[in-house]
Design a protein around this motif. Structure first.
Motif, PDB file in Angstrom:
ATOM      1  N   ASP A  22       0.834  -1.203   0.000  1.00 15.98           N
ATOM      2  CA  ASP A  22       0.000   0.000   0.000  1.00 15.98           C
ATOM      3  C   ASP A  22       0.874   1.260   0.000  1.00 15.98           C
ATOM      4  O   ASP A  22       0.559   2.244  -0.664  1.00 15.98           O
ATOM      5  CB  ASP A  22      -0.948   0.012   1.201  1.00 15.98           C
ATOM      6  CG  ASP A  22      -2.113  -0.956   1.048  1.00 15.98           C
ATOM      7  OD1 ASP A  22      -2.308  -1.512  -0.065  1.00 15.98           O
ATOM      8  OD2 ASP A  22      -2.818  -1.177   2.055  1.00 15.98           O
ATOM      9  N   THR A  43      -6.863   0.823 -10.017  1.00 15.33           N
ATOM     10  CA  THR A  43      -7.797   1.086  -8.919  1.00 15.33           C
ATOM     11  C   THR A  43      -7.240   0.604  -7.582  1.00 15.33           C
ATOM     12  O   THR A  43      -7.232   1.336  -6.594  1.00 15.33           O
ATOM     13  CB  THR A  43      -9.147   0.397  -9.187  1.00 15.33           C
ATOM     14  OG1 THR A  43      -9.647   0.851 -10.439  1.00 15.33           O
ATOM     15  CG2 THR A  43     -10.148   0.713  -8.094  1.00 15.33           C
ATOM     16  N   GLU A  44      -6.777  -0.630  -7.538  1.00 18.21           N
ATOM     17  CA  GLU A  44      -6.336  -1.251  -6.283  1.00 18.21           C
ATOM     18  C   GLU A  44      -4.885  -0.976  -5.924  1.00 18.21           C
ATOM     19  O   GLU A  44      -4.507  -1.087  -4.766  1.00 18.21           O
ATOM     20  CB  GLU A  44      -6.541  -2.764  -6.358  1.00 18.21           C
ATOM     21  CG  GLU A  44      -7.980  -3.185  -6.513  1.00 18.21           C
ATOM     22  CD  GLU A  44      -8.816  -2.911  -5.280  1.00 18.21           C
ATOM     23  OE1 GLU A  44      -8.303  -3.073  -4.160  1.00 18.21           O
ATOM     24  OE2 GLU A  44      -9.979  -2.530  -5.449  1.00 18.21           O
ATOM     25  N   ARG A 101      -6.492  -9.159  -0.556  1.00 15.61           N
ATOM     26  CA  ARG A 101      -7.264  -8.327   0.364  1.00 15.61           C
ATOM     27  C   ARG A 101      -8.632  -8.901   0.695  1.00 15.61           C
ATOM     28  O   ARG A 101      -9.456  -8.235   1.312  1.00 15.61           O
ATOM     29  CB  ARG A 101      -7.386  -6.923  -0.208  1.00 15.61           C
ATOM     30  CG  ARG A 101      -6.054  -6.181  -0.199  1.00 15.61           C
ATOM     31  CD  ARG A 101      -6.186  -4.794  -0.776  1.00 15.61           C
ATOM     32  NE  ARG A 101      -4.950  -4.062  -0.662  1.00 15.61           N
ATOM     33  CZ  ARG A 101      -3.926  -4.152  -1.516  1.00 15.61           C
ATOM     34  NH1 ARG A 101      -4.017  -4.939  -2.550  1.00 15.61           N
ATOM     35  NH2 ARG A 101      -2.837  -3.446  -1.327  1.00 15.61           N
TER      36      ARG A 101
END
Length: 121
Positions: free
Chosen positions: A78, A106-107, A115
């Motif tokens: 992240d 997007t992710e 996830r």
């Protein structure tokens, strides 16, 4: 035992002052929120690790502890996602040992199912 996550961004122009500030901010937030004080987290090399045209490069050793590996991996990926979004004009390469990590607009960086609420099959 462990596996290592490697990340690098390359381009011919160095970081601008605002980009340097963004990298420092992402790194500081990551270090302040990393869940395990006794494990390696986001670790950026000075001067891109000496790689040609590298503006950001680093690695993280992830322990193969079943309860900690996935949360640590997600947290670091992240943060690398945030770095990529702060430096969109760079060419990025992110991999765990010899396995490339997928990029999704997007992710961000991750592996399929990583996830999911219960990622175990």
């Amino acid at each position: 035992m462990s596996v290592s996550l490697y990340y690098s961004a390359r381009r011919p122009t160095p970081l601008t002052p605002p980009e340097t500030t963004a990298v420092e901010r992402v790194t500081a937030v990551h270090l302040a929120t990393f869940p395990y004080e006794d494990e390696e987290s986001l670790c950026l090399y000075e001067d891109g690790g000496g790689e040609p045209d590298a503006i950001v490069a680093g690695s993280t050793k992830l322990l193969l502890d079943p309860d900690r590996l996935l949360p640590a991996l997600i947290h670091v990926l992240d943060s690398v996602t945030e770095l990529r979004r702060a430096l969109p004009e760079a060419e990025w390469h992110v991999h765990v040992d010899d396995l490339d990590v997928d990029w999704d607009e997007t992710e961000g960086y991750g592996f399929p199912g990583m996830r999911d609420p219960d990622p175990t099959p």
